[in-house]
Design a protein around this motif. Sequence first.
Motif, short mmCIF file in Angstrom:
data_model
loop_
_atom_site.label_atom_id
_atom_site.label_comp_id
_atom_site.label_asym_id
_atom_site.label_seq_id
_atom_site.Cartn_x
_atom_site.Cartn_y
_atom_site.Cartn_z
N LEU A 25 0.89 -1.29 0.04
CA LEU A 25 -0.02 -0.13 0.06
C LEU A 25 0.89 1.26 -0.07
N ALA A 26 1.89 1.27 0.75
CA ALA A 26 2.69 2.30 0.84
C ALA A 26 3.65 2.60 -0.45
N ARG A 27 4.05 1.62 -0.88
CA ARG A 27 4.83 1.74 -2.19
C ARG A 27 3.98 2.11 -3.30
N ILE A 28 2.84 1.76 -3.71
CA ILE A 28 1.97 1.99 -4.62
C ILE A 28 1.93 3.82 -4.49
N ASN A 29 1.63 3.95 -3.45
CA ASN A 29 1.38 5.55 -3.08
C ASN A 29 2.53 6.50 -3.42
N ARG A 30 3.65 5.89 -3.01
CA ARG A 30 4.90 6.47 -2.95
C ARG A 30 5.41 6.62 -4.64
N ASN A 31 5.18 5.63 -5.24
CA ASN A 31 5.37 5.57 -6.54
C ASN A 31 4.36 6.66 -7.19
N HIS A 32 3.27 6.59 -7.06
CA HIS A 32 2.07 7.75 -7.50
C HIS A 32 2.61 9.05 -7.14
N GLN A 33 3.25 9.27 -5.83
CA GLN A 33 3.56 10.52 -5.41
C GLN A 33 4.98 10.85 -5.81
N ARG A 66 -6.98 8.55 1.12
CA ARG A 66 -6.18 8.13 0.23
C ARG A 66 -6.00 6.67 0.15
N ILE A 67 -6.31 6.11 1.19
CA ILE A 67 -6.25 4.70 1.53
C ILE A 67 -7.46 4.02 0.76
N LEU A 68 -8.60 4.71 0.92
CA LEU A 68 -9.76 4.07 0.31
C LEU A 68 -9.76 4.40 -1.20
N GLY A 69 -9.13 5.42 -1.77
CA GLY A 69 -9.02 5.73 -3.03
C GLY A 69 -8.19 4.68 -3.73
N THR A 70 -7.22 4.20 -3.05
CA THR A 70 -6.14 3.16 -3.61
C THR A 70 -6.92 1.92 -3.81
#
Length: 310
Positions: free
Chosen positions: A213-221, A238-242
């Motif tokens: 979950l963290a890596r997906i968002n860090r990639n996106h950011q 952000r979590i629910l959106g992911t």
Amino acid sequence: MRNLVIVDIGSNSSRMSAYQIDADGFCTEIKRCKSSSRLSEGMGIDKYLTATAIDRTIESLQVFKKAYSNIHDPKVITIATAAVRQAKNQKLFLKKVRKKVGLNVRVLSGHEEAYYDYLGVVNRVKMNDYLVMDIGGASIELVRVRGQKRRDIISIPVGAVNISERFNLSNHVYAADLFNAQRFLKSIFHRVPWLKKSSHYQIVMLGGAARTLARINRNHQSFQNVDHLNGYYLNQHRILGTYEMLLRKNLYDRKHVKGLEKDRADIILGGLLPLITLLDELDSRRVIFSDGGVREGIVNEYLNKYYRKY
């Protein structure tokens, strides 16, 4: 100088971390390995480790042994968690590991696993009150921390692999299956009375699903180092959106999401659903990620034993 090796036989993946400890008790990680051995795959309600999963895991352990055999005189501590803990053929598995790899495995109880999670994060988290949540392949560990002290602790024998298998969450997801899975998780959480005391607590997340979950968002950011997770946080929105983004994709498409390992794509929905459910139950607004966990907890215990001033 001491060399310490922790081999962690998990339900979804097996991991090895090697540490060098100097005379002052300063600990440095010098090597790490991971294998998606998926030991809990196919256990089902009968709770038997399959021959294929056992062989796959033993192969991973043999690779680990080659990796740490070049380290001088290592102290090797081998642990196993939920899959082995729950397995009715546990003795067979432990005997095969001892015979083929030469490792004596300590099977952690659920309480011990949760305690080591706490021990692995308590010095990394700069908060007083929070809920530690470790979602593994076959169990979920929860620890309520108040004033940096553990107040309540539990291990629940469900996790990413068995949730995904039981409720058909691996590929296309149907509304009825998702609803039944969440209803199942809610019923489990409702049987933990002290969870109500964690209302509005921030959640400190551990485990493979958390890292994903963290890596997906860090990639996106567009973070340069997507693997540096300690202290990184996400809000509920952000979590629910992911999660919604992942739900809209089939297995093939999820395998191509940046930050999501292909061998985890089939269990990520089941792996994150306990967090999604608990966020709603506790009305938690933020999740903080930690690079601590069971292995780090065991290292801390080892240092406390041999270097009392630490």
